[in-house]
Scaffold this motif. Structure first.
Motif, PDB file in Angstrom:
ATOM      1  N   VAL A  34       0.850  -1.196   0.000  1.00 20.66           N
ATOM      2  CA  VAL A  34       0.000   0.000   0.000  1.00 20.66           C
ATOM      3  C   VAL A  34       0.880   1.238   0.000  1.00 20.66           C
ATOM      4  O   VAL A  34       0.658   2.196  -0.739  1.00 20.66           O
ATOM      5  CB  VAL A  34      -0.946   0.006   1.216  1.00 20.66           C
ATOM      6  N   GLU A  35       1.917   1.197   0.841  1.00 14.28           N
ATOM      7  CA  GLU A  35       2.769   2.383   0.981  1.00 14.28           C
ATOM      8  C   GLU A  35       3.763   2.544  -0.167  1.00 14.28           C
ATOM      9  O   GLU A  35       4.203   3.663  -0.445  1.00 14.28           O
ATOM     10  CB  GLU A  35       3.533   2.296   2.320  1.00 14.28           C
ATOM     11  N   THR A  36       4.136   1.425  -0.800  1.00 15.68           N
ATOM     12  CA  THR A  36       5.178   1.509  -1.837  1.00 15.68           C
ATOM     13  C   THR A  36       4.626   1.382  -3.251  1.00 15.68           C
ATOM     14  O   THR A  36       5.379   1.140  -4.205  1.00 15.68           O
ATOM     15  CB  THR A  36       6.232   0.410  -1.608  1.00 15.68           C
ATOM     16  N   ALA A  63      -6.646  -8.736   3.256  1.00 12.27           N
ATOM     17  CA  ALA A  63      -6.689  -7.266   3.304  1.00 12.27           C
ATOM     18  C   ALA A  63      -7.940  -6.790   4.034  1.00 12.27           C
ATOM     19  O   ALA A  63      -7.911  -5.817   4.779  1.00 12.27           O
ATOM     20  CB  ALA A  63      -6.656  -6.700   1.894  1.00 12.27           C
ATOM     21  N   GLU A  64      -9.030  -7.552   3.848  1.00 16.93           N
ATOM     22  CA  GLU A  64     -10.267  -7.201   4.558  1.00 16.93           C
ATOM     23  C   GLU A  64     -10.090  -7.437   6.053  1.00 16.93           C
ATOM     24  O   GLU A  64     -10.551  -6.661   6.893  1.00 16.93           O
ATOM     25  CB  GLU A  64     -11.434  -8.046   4.020  1.00 16.93           C
ATOM     26  N   GLU A  65      -9.387  -8.546   6.373  1.00 13.88           N
ATOM     27  CA  GLU A  65      -9.178  -8.920   7.769  1.00 13.88           C
ATOM     28  C   GLU A  65      -8.306  -7.900   8.495  1.00 13.88           C
ATOM     29  O   GLU A  65      -8.580  -7.518   9.627  1.00 13.88           O
ATOM     30  CB  GLU A  65      -8.493 -10.284   7.784  1.00 13.88           C
ATOM     31  N   CYS A  66      -7.233  -7.445   7.793  1.00 13.09           N
ATOM     32  CA  CYS A  66      -6.274  -6.566   8.480  1.00 13.09           C
ATOM     33  C   CYS A  66      -6.588  -5.088   8.269  1.00 13.09           C
ATOM     34  O   CYS A  66      -5.897  -4.227   8.800  1.00 13.09           O
ATOM     35  CB  CYS A  66      -4.847  -6.879   8.055  1.00 13.09           C
ATOM     36  N   GLY A  67      -7.636  -4.823   7.523  1.00 14.05           N
ATOM     37  CA  GLY A  67      -8.057  -3.421   7.409  1.00 14.05           C
ATOM     38  C   GLY A  67      -7.411  -2.674   6.242  1.00 14.05           C
ATOM     39  O   GLY A  67      -7.745  -1.512   5.987  1.00 14.05           O
ATOM     40  N   ALA A  68      -6.508  -3.359   5.504  1.00 13.58           N
ATOM     41  CA  ALA A  68      -5.817  -2.682   4.399  1.00 13.58           C
ATOM     42  C   ALA A  68      -6.736  -2.464   3.204  1.00 13.58           C
ATOM     43  O   ALA A  68      -6.418  -1.687   2.293  1.00 13.58           O
ATOM     44  CB  ALA A  68      -4.584  -3.487   3.990  1.00 13.58           C
ATOM     45  N   ILE A  69      -7.886  -3.145   3.213  1.00 16.04           N
ATOM     46  CA  ILE A  69      -8.770  -3.110   2.047  1.00 16.04           C
ATOM     47  C   ILE A  69      -9.225  -1.699   1.692  1.00 16.04           C
ATOM     48  O   ILE A  69      -9.402  -1.374   0.506  1.00 16.04           O
ATOM     49  CB  ILE A  69      -9.987  -4.053   2.247  1.00 16.04           C
ATOM     50  N   ALA A  77      -9.296   2.236  -2.452  1.00 15.17           N
ATOM     51  CA  ALA A  77      -9.186   3.620  -2.910  1.00 15.17           C
ATOM     52  C   ALA A  77      -8.130   3.734  -4.004  1.00 15.17           C
ATOM     53  O   ALA A  77      -8.308   4.449  -5.003  1.00 15.17           O
ATOM     54  CB  ALA A  77      -8.822   4.524  -1.726  1.00 15.17           C
ATOM     55  N   TRP A  78      -7.043   2.991  -3.806  1.00 11.26           N
ATOM     56  CA  TRP A  78      -5.959   3.018  -4.802  1.00 11.26           C
ATOM     57  C   TRP A  78      -6.461   2.476  -6.142  1.00 11.26           C
ATOM     58  O   TRP A  78      -6.214   3.066  -7.198  1.00 11.26           O
ATOM     59  CB  TRP A  78      -4.772   2.174  -4.299  1.00 11.26           C
ATOM     60  N   VAL A  79      -7.206   1.345  -6.111  1.00  8.63           N
ATOM     61  CA  VAL A  79      -7.729   0.720  -7.329  1.00  8.63           C
ATOM     62  C   VAL A  79      -8.639   1.703  -8.067  1.00  8.63           C
ATOM     63  O   VAL A  79      -8.493   1.940  -9.275  1.00  8.63           O
ATOM     64  CB  VAL A  79      -8.483  -0.579  -7.010  1.00  8.63           C
ATOM     65  N   LEU A  91     -16.652  -4.449   2.929  1.00  8.47           N
ATOM     66  CA  LEU A  91     -16.222  -3.538   3.996  1.00  8.47           C
ATOM     67  C   LEU A  91     -16.267  -2.087   3.546  1.00  8.47           C
ATOM     68  O   LEU A  91     -16.618  -1.196   4.310  1.00  8.47           O
ATOM     69  CB  LEU A  91     -14.802  -3.880   4.432  1.00  8.47           C
ATOM     70  N   GLN A  92     -15.909  -1.876   2.254  1.00 10.50           N
ATOM     71  CA  GLN A  92     -15.963  -0.513   1.720  1.00 10.50           C
ATOM     72  C   GLN A  92     -17.409  -0.042   1.622  1.00 10.50           C
ATOM     73  O   GLN A  92     -17.718   1.107   1.901  1.00 10.50           O
ATOM     74  CB  GLN A  92     -15.350  -0.466   0.317  1.00 10.50           C
ATOM     75  N   LEU A  93     -18.242  -1.003   1.262  1.00  9.13           N
ATOM     76  CA  LEU A  93     -19.645  -0.689   1.057  1.00  9.13           C
ATOM     77  C   LEU A  93     -20.353  -0.305   2.352  1.00  9.13           C
ATOM     78  O   LEU A  93     -21.377   0.377   2.342  1.00  9.13           O
ATOM     79  CB  LEU A  93     -20.335  -1.923   0.442  1.00  9.13           C
ATOM     80  N   ALA A  94     -19.772  -0.721   3.455  1.00  6.49           N
ATOM     81  CA  ALA A  94     -20.388  -0.423   4.749  1.00  6.49           C
ATOM     82  C   ALA A  94     -20.042   0.988   5.209  1.00  6.49           C
ATOM     83  O   ALA A  94     -20.450   1.411   6.282  1.00  6.49           O
ATOM     84  CB  ALA A  94     -19.918  -1.451   5.775  1.00  6.49           C
ATOM     85  N   GLN A  95     -19.257   1.718   4.426  1.00  5.23           N
ATOM     86  CA  GLN A  95     -18.839   3.052   4.853  1.00  5.23           C
ATOM     87  C   GLN A  95     -19.357   4.145   3.921  1.00  5.23           C
ATOM     88  O   GLN A  95     -19.239   4.047   2.704  1.00  5.23           O
ATOM     89  CB  GLN A  95     -17.306   3.118   4.911  1.00  5.23           C
TER      90      GLN A  95
END
Ligand code: C2E
Ligand code: CA
Ligand code: CA
Length: 811
Positions: free
Chosen positions: A570-572, A616-622, A627-629, A653-657
């Motif tokens: 994500v960062e690189t 990614a969903e589990e660790c929150g990186a999703i 957003a990047w995609v 998870l994105q859809l819930a926000q």
């Protein structure tokens, strides 16, 4: 007879002599008794006073009697012998009295009296010798001897009478002593014949007149002594009475104190025992007997410590030999404690009873033992501990207690066949019950389950509530049958229906098992492993119980490593995008491209999104990844020569926000991509988890002019329901149908039904995973709108040149 004795005497003077004699005798007896009661130096003083009074009295009696004697001429007295006679009377009588005063028995007393008799005699005959006479007194030897013997006998008798107490006996003794003096005197006088005598004229002399005065003075002295004796007697009596009263009062006080002590001992909460230096019981209260289990009438005094303990153990129901053995052991332990200066031991009696036994030295090797029943306070403490260690809702052990039991159980593992199962348990529909029926229903379910658990638990098994609907159990076992039986009981408890209100609730649940020492010996590791097994059990549709396997551990470790690398990506900027073409079934024209995320994991190569997206969903990186995609897909598409649509996948998870809406708006603004060129793909499961919120977000997105497709359609349970709840712009028929559609009539029927449904709702249907022309033909025959799949184009970078050709060939 009397006349014989009083021959030649003046009667009034004789009577006076007798009176002085009686007084002297009384004084002597009284003072002697007083001396007996005195101690130390005072005893000698009173002895001397008594001797003085009787000596003087005898002497005075003698000389009054001599004054009463009328031999027919005037008498005068030799000064030296007269004085000597007085000295003899005092000293010899004093000796006799001394004997009596210090006497131990009757003999001493009688001997003392006889000595006084000797003194009287010696005094008398010396006194006679003091008479200044010319010519010889003719003695009748028999009568003279008799006089001495009578004096001794009567005096001895008098002193014998002093063996008895009381004034009567004192008076009797005084009378007898008087009789002794008088008998001696008059018998001796009768034994003497003065007929040949004439008064002498030479030598130091005392005439009768002077003698009378001296005698009178001495008589007064004697009287004073007698009065003194009386006073002393009275004082003695009073003192004796006082002493008796004091002694009685003391006795009363002691008795009262004793009563109080007994009362205190009797009502003491503690049992109390006093042992002597030999370890024999000297004193104890009833409470002690009660505590040790003895009956009311058990006589324990004199019993040894070990024997008391033995009998107590018997009373508590121990077998004879065990009681003896245990008592001896305990007695030894106690003796050691006592020898070391005392101390305290808490003695468990049974599971719920305990005594605090304290030994305190009481001097001289003796000791006091107190026994206190501390069961109650222990029970209170136990209740507090219970509260701290148990869940208040269900009464089951809590996490703290579970940890303790687990640690103890692991510690206790010994031989290789001894094993400990750690069971993690999670309820399936608990959240639904809480949401649907309220928290009271949830609490009810937990309580009922706890009751069921508690009812089936066997020795050594523990089931705890760790929180919420999370439970854990511990089962020590040596063979798998026992463990399977235990798990079966848990399963039955959670799968049985629970009555609530009018209806019935069924919770169900999943179980994960880790086994010590095979799967680890560390408590937290074992719990973690049981949890891993539990996750698998929840994921597997047909397996409610899963055992931990080392691969799970490996898988979870790998997941953690992937998550870590995902954050780095994500960062690189470690991702890139692939595009898969979507075409019209009838014309073959390109209708759009699905955007598919690609990740080249450093050191591992490409990782399929089906694998890393859930992590990614589990660790929150999703969120960051999503957003990047979106941003990169839109930016790229905006540069395309053809204005094709792009379809971007959106995670549940994105859809819930609500932020998703802002993100989409912002990306469209920044990239300048027309909203009509963007389509979001959402799955049925993404909508179901929070349906309300998802639909709200989708509506807002749709309002932006962005279209929404439902992805993987047909795999879920409520596809039709979802389809009615939101105006989707496209249905994406899941690719699983494609594999079956050629040969399976039923699959073909479902596809046909979905296509018809789309038609009736005016929603175009896109078929995914089209790999063969046959599949495409079926789709065309059934009236499908669009298609996507390896047959039409693999995901990759778009080669505009080549694509044109493909598109034409297809048409
Ligand atoms: P999906 O949305 O159903 O994506 C289509 C998947 O089917 C892709 O797998 C694609 O390579 C594959 N596919 C296409 N044609 C065929 C075919 O003819 N035969 C077979 N066997 N497979 C075909 P891919 O790229 O591995 O993606 C898997 C899943 O990962 C996607 O399923 C989607 O759910 C998810 N995914 C991919 N990219 C993203 C993304 O950017 N965001 C989110 N949230 N999920 C993504
Ligand atoms: Ca998709
Ligand atoms: Ca799909």
């Amino acid at each position: 007879m009397i006349e014989f004795f009083l021959r030649g005497h003046d009667l009034p003077l004789v009577l006076l002599a007798a009176a002085v004699c009686l007084i002297a005798a009384y004084a002597c007896i009284g003072l002697m008794q007083h001396a007996r009661r005195a101690s130390g130096r005072m005893r000698h003083v009173w002895n001397a006073v008594s001797a003085l009074s009787v000596g003087l009295g005898i002497w005075a009696t003698h000389f009054i009697a001599i004054l009463a004697f009328r031999p027919g001429f005037a008498l005068s007295y030799d000064l030296g012998l007269t004085a000597l006679s007085l000295l003899i009377a005092i000293l010899v009588c004093g000796t006799g009295i001394g004997l009596a005063v210090h006497s131990r028995g009757r003999i001493d007393r009688i001997l003392g009296g006889a000595t006084v008799g000797v003194g009287i005699s010696a005094m008398h005959y010396t006194g006679i010798a003091a008479l200044m006479l010319e010519g010889d007194i003719i003695w009748q030897s028999g009568a003279a001897t008799l006089s001495v013997l009578a004096g001794m006998a009567l005096a001895a008798l008098s002193f014998a009478a002093t063996l008895r107490q009381g004034w009567r006996w004192n008076l009797a003794a005084a009378g007898l002593l008087t009789a002794a003096i008088c008998a001696l005197h008059f018998t001796a006088m009768a034994a003497a014949d003065f007929s040949n005598c004439l008064p002498a004229t030479e030598g130091a002399e005392l005439d009768s007149g002077l003698m009378s005065v001296i005698v009178a003075l001495i008589s007064i002295l004697v009287l004073a002594a007698a009065i003194g004796s009386l006073v002393l007697d009275e004082a003695d009596n009073r003192r004796t009475a006082r002493e008796a009263a004091r002694r009685a009062a003391d006795a009363r006080r002691v008795a009262e104190a004793n009563d109080r002590l007994n009362l205190a001992l009797a009502h003491m909460g503690q049992g109390l025992a006093l042992f002597d230096r030999d370890g024999a019981l000297q004193l104890h209260n009833q409470r002690l007997a009660d505590l040790l289990g003895f009956s009311m009438d058990a006589n324990l005094i004199g019993t040894s410590l070990a024997e008391i303990l033995r009998r107590s153990h018997l009373a508590f129901g121990l077998a004879a030999d065990e009681a003896g053995y245990r008592a001896a052991e305990l007695a030894g332990q106690y003796r050691q404690l006592i020898d070391e200066g005392g101390g305290e031991i808490v003695q468990p009696i049974s599971d719920d009873r305990a005594f605090r036994v304290r030994h305190s030295p009481a001097g001289d090797g003796a000791w006091i033992t107190t026994v206190e029943d501390i069961s109650e306070s222990r029970r209170n403490a136990a209740a507090i501990t219970h509260l701290a260690h148990h869940d208040s809702l269900t009464g089951l052990p809590n996490r703290i207690r579970f940890g303790q039991v687990l640690a103890a159980g692991l510690q206790a593992l010994g031989s290789p066949e001894e094993k400990l199962a750690i069971v993690a348990l999670d309820l399936d529909r608990f959240k639904d019950i809480n949401d649907g029926h309220g928290h009271a229903a949830g609490d009810h379910v937990l309580r009922v389950l706890a009751e069921r658990f508690a009812a089936f638990l066997k020795d050594g098994e523990v089931l705890a509530r760790l929180g919420g609907d999370e439970f854990a159990a511990i089962k020590p076992f040596t063979n798998m049958t026992a463990l399977r039986d235990f798990l079966g009981r848990i399963e039955q408890a959670i799968n049985s229906r629970i009555a609530y209100g009018e209806g019935m609730l069924v919770v169900g649940g999943s179980i994960g098992v880790a086994i010590a020492p095979d799967d680890g010996v560390d408590a937290s590791k074992l719990l973690n492993n049981a949890d891993l097994a539990l996750y698998r059990a929840k994921a597997e549709f047909d397996q409610r119980i899963c055992y931990y396997e080392r691969e799970m551990d490996e898988a979870s470790r790998q997941r953690r490593a992937i998550a870590k690398d995902l954050w780095v990506a994500v960062e690189t900027n470690g991702f890139h995008l692939a595009y898969q073409v979507q075409k019209s079934v009838t014309t073959g024209e390109t209708t759009g491209y699905e955007v598919l995320l690609r990740w080249n994991r450093p050191g591992h190569g490409p990782v399929p999104p089906g694998e890393f997206i859930p992590i990614a969903e589990e660790c929150g990186a999703i969120n960051a990844i999503g957003a990047w995609v979106l941003a990169n897909a839109c930016r790229e598409a905006a540069t395309w020569p053809e204005p094709h649509k792009i379809a971007v996948n959106v995670s549940g998870l994105q859809l819930a926000q609500l932020e998703l809406v802002d993100l989409v708006k912002m990306v469209l603004d920044q990239t300048g991509l027309a909203p009509s060129r963007l389509e979001l793909e959402v799955t049925e499961t993404a909508i179901i988890s929070d349906r309300k919120r998802a639909l709200l977000v989708l509506n807002q997105i749709k309002a932006l002019g962005v279209s929404v497709a439902i992805d993987d359609f047909g795999t879920g349970y409520s596809s039709l329901d979802i389809l009615r709840s939101f105006p989707f712009d496209k249905i994406k028929l899941d690719r699983s149908f494609m594999t079956e559609v050629e040969r399976d009539e039923q699959a073909k029927a479902i596809v046909r039904a979905i296509l018809a449904l789309g038609k009736s709702l005016s929603v175009p249907v896109l078929a995914e995973g089209v790999e063969t022309t046959e599949q495409l033909n079926v789709l065309r025959a059934e009236g499908c709108t669009e298609a996507q799949g390896f047959l039409l184009g693999r995901p990759g970078t778009i080669n505009w040149q080549q694509l044109d050709g493909d598109g034409r060939r297809f048409a």
